[in-house]
Design an enzyme around this catalytic site. Structure first.
Site, PDB file in Angstrom:
ATOM      1  CE1 TYR A   1      -2.468  -3.805  -7.997  1.00  0.00           C
ATOM      2  CE2 TYR A   1      -1.523  -2.013  -7.449  1.00  0.00           C
ATOM      3  CZ  TYR A   1      -1.987  -3.127  -6.980  1.00  0.00           C
ATOM      4  OH  TYR A   1      -1.566  -3.507  -5.949  1.00  0.00           O
TER       5      TYR A   1
ATOM      6  N   PRO B   1       5.079  -4.613  -0.932  1.00  0.00           N
ATOM      7  CG  PRO B   1       7.273  -3.587  -1.283  1.00  0.00           C
ATOM      8  CD  PRO B   1       6.465  -4.466  -0.293  1.00  0.00           C
ATOM      9  N   GLY B   2       3.703  -3.519  -3.842  1.00  0.00           N
ATOM     10  CA  GLY B   2       3.326  -3.811  -5.345  1.00  0.00           C
ATOM     11  C   GLY B   2       3.714  -2.407  -6.196  1.00  0.00           C
ATOM     12  NE  ARG B   3      -0.607   2.108  -5.343  1.00  0.00           N
ATOM     13  CZ  ARG B   3      -1.969   1.803  -6.014  1.00  0.00           C
ATOM     14  NH1 ARG B   3      -2.005   2.675  -7.282  1.00  0.00           N
ATOM     15  NH2 ARG B   3      -2.788   1.033  -5.422  1.00  0.00           N
TER      16      ARG B   3
ATOM     17  N   GLY C   1       0.687  -1.205  -0.150  1.00  0.00           N
ATOM     18  CA  GLY C   1       0.099  -0.078   0.008  1.00  0.00           C
ATOM     19  C   GLY C   1       0.775   1.374  -0.090  1.00  0.00           C
TER      20      GLY C   1
ATOM     21  CB  CYS D   1     -18.532   2.446 -27.090  1.00  0.00           C
ATOM     22  SG  CYS D   1     -17.807   2.096 -29.058  1.00  0.00           S
ATOM     23  CD  GLU D   2     -18.303   2.099 -21.125  1.00  0.00           C
ATOM     24  OE1 GLU D   2     -19.032   2.842 -20.308  1.00  0.00           O
ATOM     25  OE2 GLU D   2     -18.898   1.279 -21.594  1.00  0.00           O
TER      26      GLU D   2
ATOM     27  CE1 TYR E   1      -9.669   1.146  -7.745  1.00  0.00           C
ATOM     28  CE2 TYR E   1      -8.027   1.290  -9.337  1.00  0.00           C
ATOM     29  CZ  TYR E   1      -8.808   0.706  -8.822  1.00  0.00           C
ATOM     30  OH  TYR E   1      -8.904  -0.665  -8.975  1.00  0.00           O
TER      31      TYR E   1
ATOM     32  NE  ARG F   1      -4.468   2.428 -10.550  1.00  0.00           N
ATOM     33  CZ  ARG F   1      -4.241   3.656  -9.819  1.00  0.00           C
ATOM     34  NH1 ARG F   1      -3.740   4.466 -10.572  1.00  0.00           N
ATOM     35  NH2 ARG F   1      -4.644   3.815  -8.383  1.00  0.00           N
TER      36      ARG F   1
END
Ligand code: LLP
Length: 478
Positions: free
Chosen positions: A420, A299-301, A256, A391-392, A342, A338
């Site tokens: 991600y 840790p990832g991000r 995180g 198409c959004e 988010y 993302r």
């Protein structure tokens, strides 16, 4: 946009990453293209290893790279070379680690709904740890051959660590909060579920309880949630020892650790987290008399995000005078969901015209190019909205970015897309997923091929009756 990692502006005004001209990359490998800056990824691995290898941790510390943020065979190899362990959350991630030859005694298996098949495979592979999320998983761990002892070559009992919810509400987006009591993850401490699970594991002859785990949330910029969680886990451990005599070998505080996507983000160095965690645990060690446990972080991000760039080609540009100018690129929410999920904010520059807009501003003394994600930026720039091609209406990659006026064919480079993005990509609108290249010191390696249209239908089967009807229709028409 702030230049980070190995990014530079070449003499020809192009953005270069890993010593490679990104405009050449776009031409040779096509767009959208995910570009991974190997040196930056390795630097981030080392920063965590160093911060967590000091005497702050008398019983040692382990850094797991969260594979969910970025995963490919080549990434596993780099993680292994850098001496990190791996956090996987599914049979698919485990399979990737196995296919890469990643040492299984450095693999930790997370996830809130592992299947029996996944558990059996992980057990056979000899993974380091089952990070048990719930009581159902304890049932599944009583799988064939496991209730005796010594069935796994030399390893004996199944090593498990229990994931608990510490009841900490982190200051981040609701979708990436996980430490609060009302969460789908983990065993609730406050309600007594966690204590029940501890007793059950201690009573099970085939299980070896190693420690306690929690993960409070993602993209966090302060040390308090980690220190707070460490204290809650240590207090809980003291209560467990009082009732059962068990003491934890390890305390895992999850991942995180926040990164800088844009000007509003002020991330801390790994050392700051290491110091705060060490201090919080140390305090509880003196208060409770528990031994200092091995500390694990995931840790990832913080390792993958700043190592990634996405290159797009600019296509249609729609100007609505007095309202807004939409600049469409050839990817979007399919390769980076993302912003839509988010409201994530990204920065970008025109890679083929990066030299036009270099200025010396930016946070932390870093050089900036093009606009900032927040609409400030270079005096000559105008403000644009970067949209994807799905198409959004919600397929907007960047709201209000200052750039020199783009023209079709320009290459847009979005920074900090290593986490991600590829792992959450989709084929919506039947857009093939981009290729991924690894760049380092002027060298380029394709580590994931671009999907083809044939790939998109490769797993489809046409039922015989539908095939027959179509050929019958064609025959009668002819
Ligand atoms: N450990 C556990 C148990 C986790 O659940 C996660 C992330 C991590 C470690 C790594 O977190 P990181 O250091 O990467 O923040 N898709 C969202 C993030 C979801 C995070 C899920 N768990 C996003 O794009 O922001």
């Amino acid at each position: 946009m702030e230049l980070h990692g190995t990014a530079t502006i070449s003499a020809n005004g192009h953005l270069a990453v890993g010593g490679v001209d990104t405009v050449t990359l776009a031409r040779e490998y096509g767009t959208p293209l995910w570009v991974i800056d190997e040196e930056q990824f390795r630097r981030n691995c080392r920063a965590f290893r160093q911060a967590f290898s000091s005497d702050l941790f008398p019983a040692g510390a382990v850094v797991l790279f969260a594979a969910k943020s970025l995963l490919a065979l080549a990434i596993c190899r780099i993680v292994e070379e850098e001496g990190l362990s791996l956090d996987v959350v599914s049979g698919g991630e485990l399979h990737t680690a196995l296919a890469a030859g990643f040492p299984m005694d450095r693999v930790y298996f997370h996830g809130n709904n592992k299947t029996q098949a996944e558990i059996d495979e992980a057990y056979q592979a000899g993974i380091a740890r089952f990070m048990v999320d719930n009581l159902h998983e304890l049932d599944l761990l009583e799988g064939p051959g496991r209730t005796g002892s010594g069935t796994r070559s030399g390893a004996g009992r199944v090593p498990v660590t229990l994931r608990v919810t510490p009841g900490i509400d982190a200051d981040t987006h609701d979708y990436v909060k996980t430490g609060q009591q009302d969460s789908k993850f983990g065993l609730d401490i406050a309600g007594g579920q966690a204590m029940g699970a501890v007793k059950r594991v201690l009573d099970a002859p085939h299980l070896d309880l190693k420690g306690l785990h929690c993960h409070v949330g993602s993209q966090l910029f302060t040390t308090e949630p980690y220190a707070g969680a460490a204290e809650v886990l240590m207090d809980f451990a003291a209560e467990v020892r009082r009732r059962t005599g068990w003491v934890p070998e390890e305390i895992d505080l999850g991942g995180g650790f926040g990164v800088r996507y844009s000007n509003g983000d002020a991330p801390l160095e790994p050392e700051a987290f290491a110091r705060a965690i060490s201090r919080a645990i140390g305090k509880k060690v003196s208060e409770t008399g528990l031994p200092f446990p091995r500390v694990i972080v995931e840790p990832g991000r913080a390792i993958s995000a700043t190592a990634g760039w996405t290159l797009y080609t600019v296509g249609s540009i729609k100007e609505i005078p007095g309202i807004r100018t939409y600049v469409a690129v050839d990817g979007g929410m399919t390769d980076n969901p993302r912003p839509a999920l988010y409201q994530a904010v990204y920065e970008a520059c025109l890679a083929n015209r990066a030299g036009e807009t270099v200025d010396g501003r930016g946070t932390g003394g870093g050089r900036t190019v093009g606009g900032s994600g927040t609409g400030g930026g270079h005096a000559a720039a105008e403000v644009f909205t970067i949209t994807g091609r799905c198409c959004e209406s919600g397929d907007i990659l960047i709201h209000d970015i200052a750039l020199p006026r783009p023209v079709p064919g320009d290459i847009l480079a979005v920074s900090c897309t290593g986490a991600y993005n590829s792992t959450m990509a989709s084929n919506y609108n039947r857009l093939p997923r981009p290729a991924m290249v690894l760049v380092n010191r002027g060298q380029v390696d394709v580590i994931v091929e671009r999907e083809t249209y044939d790939d998109l239908v490769a797993r489809e089967r046409l039922p015989v009756r539908l095939r027959r009807r179509a050929s019958a229709r064609r025959a009668s028409a002819g």
